[in-house]
Design a protein around this motif. Structure first.
Motif, PDB file in Angstrom:
ATOM      1  N   SER A   1      19.937 -25.543  58.874  1.00 21.10           N
ATOM      2  CA  SER A   1      19.424 -24.273  59.411  1.00 21.10           C
ATOM      3  C   SER A   1      17.911 -24.205  59.263  1.00 21.10           C
ATOM      4  O   SER A   1      17.223 -23.637  60.119  1.00 21.10           O
TER       5      SER A   1
ATOM      6  N   ASP B   1      23.133 -22.600  65.914  1.00 26.09           N
ATOM      7  CA  ASP B   1      23.507 -22.796  64.514  1.00 26.09           C
ATOM      8  C   ASP B   1      25.008 -22.552  64.350  1.00 26.09           C
ATOM      9  O   ASP B   1      25.469 -21.416  64.388  1.00 26.09           O
ATOM     10  N   GLU B   2      25.737 -23.633  64.203  1.00 23.72           N
ATOM     11  CA  GLU B   2      27.198 -23.603  64.025  1.00 23.72           C
ATOM     12  C   GLU B   2      27.895 -22.708  65.057  1.00 23.72           C
ATOM     13  O   GLU B   2      28.580 -21.737  64.707  1.00 23.72           O
TER      14      GLU B   2
HETATM   15 MG   LIG Z   1      23.038 -23.481  57.769  1.00 27.44          MG
END
Ligand SMILES: [Mg+2]
Ligand SMILES: Nc1ncnc2c1ncn2[C@@H]1O[C@H](COP(=O)(O)OP(=O)(O)OP(=O)(O)O)[C@@H](O)[C@H]1O
Length: 245
Positions: free
Chosen positions: A42, A152-153
């Motif tokens: 991240s 992000d994910e």
């Molecule tokens: Mg992360």
């Protein structure tokens, strides 16, 4: 439309998280970033979109219209779907007053169509399922037709079918916007369906760089441990060290 990261170093409170990291994402390419929790994935996205400043190194995004799709959909609770999606166009200086009300409606409708959710403009976020919220947040992130998209994910916590739908959108967005993208993910399915290249982070460094096919068919000790989800291997989860040693 490429992302170039050169000799990037970042520490927090004296602890180095990323040490001399370099990689490139070409025009229209999708890079997957994998690694254990706390590896700095991240942090890389936040550095690229400017939310965090590097200690040293260079990040070149050309041209620089970057969108970030956050792990949690982060929609504005008090705004309906239409106002959520149009937000960047009505609030950002460079877009303000550029479009008429009718044009804004048309753009929102187009983006909803892209994520397979036509006609839900008037709904409030709490009336949508988690997967629908995630797709609306996609639509919101891409409303400015960005040429760089950071995810992000994006498939974390979704059922397998919804994951596949999101993965298909990511590939479709790449095709339709010809964007350069980076996806942080723990899911092999996302890597296989979306990514052109993969890098793996561990202990401040890139420990693998290659194609998804090479990673899955061979890779190295790090990627083998990641794919087999094995506790034994070169990587230790922070906090998992044997307390006796
Ligand atoms: Mg992360
Ligand atoms: N603003 C901050 N202040 C202090 N430490 C931070 C900050 N942001 C990140 N860190 C630290 O940097 C390291 C990397 O964090 P990061 O969020 O990039 O990990 P990650 O790879 O995304 O992990 P996860 O898979 O759990 O999301 C962690 O040890 C984290 O505690």
């Amino acid at each position: 439309m490429s992302i170039e990261v050169k000799n990037l170093t970042k520490s927090f409170k004296g602890r180095t998280v990323l040490d001399d990291i370099s990689f490139r994402v070409e025009d229209g390419e999708i890079l997957a970033v994998v690694g254990l929790s706390g590896a700095g994935k991240s942090t890389i996205l936040k550095l690229i979109c400017g939310l965090t400043k590097p200690d040293s190194g260079e990040i070149i995004v050309s041209p620089g219209d970057i969108a970030m799709v956050f792990q949690y959909s982060a929609l504005f609770d008090s705004l309906n779907v239409e106002d959520n999606i149009a937000f960047a166009l009505t609030e950002r200086k460079e877009f303000k007053n550029k479009y008429t009300k009718e044009q804004l409606k048309e753009i929102v409708a187009q983006k909803l169509k892209l994520v397979g959710l036509e006609g839900i403009e008037e709904k409030m976020p709490h009336e949508l399922s988690g997967g629908m919220q995630k797709r609306v947040s996609f639509a919101r992130a891409i409303v400015t037709d960005p040429n760089t998209i950071l995810y992000d994910e994006p498939t974390a916590g979704l059922d397998p079918v919804s994951s596949t739908m999101i993965e298909d959108y990511i590939v479709r967005l790449k095709d339709e916007l010809h964007a350069s993208s980076i996806i942080v993910t723990h899911q092999l399915s996302t890597i296989q369906r979306c990514a052109d290249k993969v890098i793996m982070l561990y202990n401040t460094k890139i420990v693998y760089s290659g194609t998804p096919q090479d990673m899955i068919s061979g890779g190295n000790e790090y990627t083998k441990q990641f794919i087999t989800a094995c506790i034994n291997g070169p990587m230790k989860v922070a906090g998992s060290e044997d307390p006796e040693n």
